[in-house]
Design an enzyme around this catalytic site. Sequence first.
Site, PDB file in Angstrom:
ATOM      1  N   CYS A 248       0.876  -1.179   0.000  1.00  0.00           N
ATOM      2  CA  CYS A 248       0.000   0.000   0.000  1.00  0.00           C
ATOM      3  C   CYS A 248       0.907   1.221   0.000  1.00  0.00           C
ATOM      4  CB  CYS A 248      -0.863   0.025   1.254  1.00  0.00           C
ATOM      5  SG  CYS A 248      -1.863  -1.429   1.486  1.00  0.00           S
TER       6      CYS A 248
ATOM      7  N   TRP B 224      -3.764  -1.619  -1.166  1.00  0.00           N
ATOM      8  CA  TRP B 224      -3.722  -2.867  -1.942  1.00  0.00           C
ATOM      9  C   TRP B 224      -4.209  -3.914  -0.948  1.00  0.00           C
ATOM     10  CZ3 TRP B 224      -3.336  -4.359  -6.794  1.00  0.00           C
ATOM     11  CH2 TRP B 224      -3.156  -5.717  -7.052  1.00  0.00           C
TER      12      TRP B 224
ATOM     13  N   GLU C 265       6.294 -21.202 -20.342  1.00  0.00           N
ATOM     14  CA  GLU C 265       6.255 -19.814 -19.837  1.00  0.00           C
ATOM     15  C   GLU C 265       7.375 -18.991 -20.462  1.00  0.00           C
ATOM     16  OE1 GLU C 265       4.366 -17.837 -18.564  1.00  0.00           O
ATOM     17  OE2 GLU C 265       5.561 -16.265 -17.617  1.00  0.00           O
TER      18      GLU C 265
ATOM     19  N   LYS D  96       6.723 -15.410 -22.425  1.00  0.00           N
ATOM     20  CA  LYS D  96       7.404 -14.167 -22.024  1.00  0.00           C
ATOM     21  C   LYS D  96       8.138 -13.562 -23.210  1.00  0.00           C
ATOM     22  CE  LYS D  96       6.029 -12.925 -18.694  1.00  0.00           C
ATOM     23  NZ  LYS D  96       4.945 -13.798 -18.630  1.00  0.00           N
TER      24      LYS D  96
ATOM     25  N   LYS E 250      -3.449  -5.777 -19.251  1.00  0.00           N
ATOM     26  CA  LYS E 250      -2.986  -6.435 -18.029  1.00  0.00           C
ATOM     27  C   LYS E 250      -4.001  -7.474 -17.570  1.00  0.00           C
ATOM     28  CE  LYS E 250      -0.483  -7.444 -14.535  1.00  0.00           C
ATOM     29  NZ  LYS E 250       0.674  -8.340 -14.809  1.00  0.00           N
TER      30      LYS E 250
HETATM   31  C1  AGP Z   1       1.183 -13.057 -18.901  1.00  0.00           C
HETATM   32  O1  AGP Z   1       2.428 -12.374 -18.959  1.00  0.00           O
HETATM   33  C2  AGP Z   1       0.122 -12.357 -19.713  1.00  0.00           C
HETATM   34  N1  AGP Z   1      -0.028 -11.012 -19.308  1.00  0.00           N
HETATM   35  C3  AGP Z   1      -1.185 -13.157 -19.751  1.00  0.00           C
HETATM   36  O2  AGP Z   1      -0.910 -14.392 -20.345  1.00  0.00           O
HETATM   37  C4  AGP Z   1      -1.844 -13.431 -18.384  1.00  0.00           C
HETATM   38  O3  AGP Z   1      -1.073 -14.357 -17.662  1.00  0.00           O
HETATM   39  C5  AGP Z   1      -3.239 -14.015 -18.643  1.00  0.00           C
HETATM   40  O4  AGP Z   1      -4.003 -13.061 -19.348  1.00  0.00           O
HETATM   41  C6  AGP Z   1      -3.966 -14.391 -17.354  1.00  0.00           C
HETATM   42  O5  AGP Z   1      -4.172 -13.250 -16.560  1.00  0.00           O
HETATM   43  P1  AGP Z   1      -4.638 -13.441 -15.037  1.00  0.00           P
HETATM   44  O6  AGP Z   1      -3.528 -14.158 -14.331  1.00  0.00           O
HETATM   45  O7  AGP Z   1      -4.851 -12.051 -14.523  1.00  0.00           O
HETATM   46  O8  AGP Z   1      -5.903 -14.253 -15.054  1.00  0.00           O
END
Ligand code: AGP
Length: 608
Positions: free
Chosen positions: A2, A75, A481, A485, A603
């Site tokens: 926070c 947060w 993963e 990335k 995001k």
């Molecule tokens: C990961 O780097 C991406 N931004 C994307 O794959 C993300 O993991 C996916 O959209 C799931 O999001 P969440 O974990 O918020 O559900």
Amino acid sequence: MCGIVGFTGPQSAAPILLQGLKALEYRGYDSAGVAVMDGGSIRLEKVSGRIANLCEKTRDGQAVPGCTGIGHTRWATHGAPTDINAHPHLSNDGRFAVVHNGIIENFASLRDELTQKGYSFVSETDTEVVVHLIEMYYRGNLKTAVMKTVSRLEGSYALGIVCTDYPDTLFAVRQASPLILGIGAGENFFASDVTALVAHTKNCIYLDDGELAELSPESVKVYDCAGQEIKKSVNRITWDLEAAEKGGYEHFMLKEIMEQPAAVKSALTPRIKNGEIVLDDFDPDGSLLRGVSRIVITACGSAYYAGCAGRYAIERLSRIPVTTVLASELRYDDPIIDDGTLLIVLSQSGETADTIAAMKECKRRGASTLAIVNVVGSTIAKMADHTLYTYAGPEIAVATTKGYTTQLAVLFLFALYAARKLGRIEDAQYRALLRQLKELPKKIQQAIDMAHSTEKLAQKVHKAPSLFFIGRNTDYAVALEGALKMKEISYVHAESYAAGELKHGTIALIVEGQPVIAVCCNEKLSEKTMSNIIEVKARGAKVLSVAVQGNRQIFSVADDVVCIPPTEQLFTPLLAVIPMQLLAYYTAKANGRDIDKPRNLAKSVTVE
Ligand code: AGP
């Protein structure tokens, strides 16, 4: 995580507090509030939602008179993001107000004690115990009352405190959460970090753990944990505002990579007590787990890949069959889900549309649901029968890093917890694995330190038309993963393959100079993976391998090697992913990409 701020001086406090909270909004933004001394009483204004809501409610602070006050942007960790749970929190007698950044780990026992002594609670937060303790210990000297209070607290806290008997004074205390004093001319400040100070002053004092500060417009005093006044050096802030938000890192993504040791520690520590794992309120007696015939893990993107990596530990230790299914597939499938199914839902944001839809469908078919999410009070957290928060703090970069590793850490906790509850693990093995789990934050830091060559190695791959990521078993999960990335931030095409699959077709794509990233951290299978490395090298590939420190053979097989420290084989994905994250970051940097906000991505994907 926070953000807290405080101001005392000749100007109106509320506008300054709000400005400081806006600068701290990246630290937490699900609710906010201010408490300002107003003619002998405390004026409290707080709302859920973004700081803009608070600005609107207070007309940017113009509607809140007074020159001494504290503010907070939240947060949520304990209690959903609501008006009531927002900080500041008031004492029952209205004489004190408190803001807090951190987690009071022993808040439950303190809450019981205070309730028995007649103090009434209005919120679900851990923080509220602090303000009632101050009221309980106060006998006219606020410094004494604050010192007695913090002597009762376990966990992490940066506290800001105001009291009606001290109308122009702020108190601030630091323990394992950052707290900085801003030294002005006839005015003084405190804040969680410099971003909230640089607009007013560049002279600051960094409090250390256990120290308490007493600020008035003309004076700044700092005391040690014994209450003795101490001299502190005044530092000059050199960062500009934007750099400060990123803690001096060039991108939020790099900052969040570096935060992973602390983030994973936050996910693990509150759940390991006296040698036993406590998963908050999940299945304390194991009765739910005993009724589980299978586990389905569902998520999207990196969260799904965290599930793929965590699956091995859950299945190997609990002996419950586990399958991982993409949420965007599961929601349209006709899955065999019933009341013997435990659905584990992974999500950083807790708002991913496909994941929510899949969860709804599985609930409809009778599954029990356990959510592992970062955002407190999010849709998925509210929908789940049980929720384990990852406590990673706000993750700003679109590409998740600490969100992924904290999900994985919680899955490892779950695996060990389930094995223990179901009596499927010997005590000695349980304790050995628990020790390894507790070591992970330190080993993540070691993995970060050992991956310094990735910046140089990125120069070898950043112009490649495509990259192969290969691995077997747990290494394959990491390769998944790693490839994502790389794709999502560097825009270099990348694909991950189970290394054993190469000979079934994909090795046809290996041509002279083809870069291959081989994850070779699974000790049981490293010989096999090294054979695959030899196979692709025989066809011209250039191989960068991630391997466990101590594997000497890999250096004669791969062209480049990045090592990770040794750990329990099931836990290696949490370490092997670190060089993958950094390789992707530096490749994206070499390609001049918008690393924190990659094109076409959001995001949180809240639409189908
Ligand atoms: C990961 O780097 C991406 N931004 C994307 O794959 C993300 O993991 C996916 O959209 C799931 O999001 P969440 O974990 O918020 O559900």
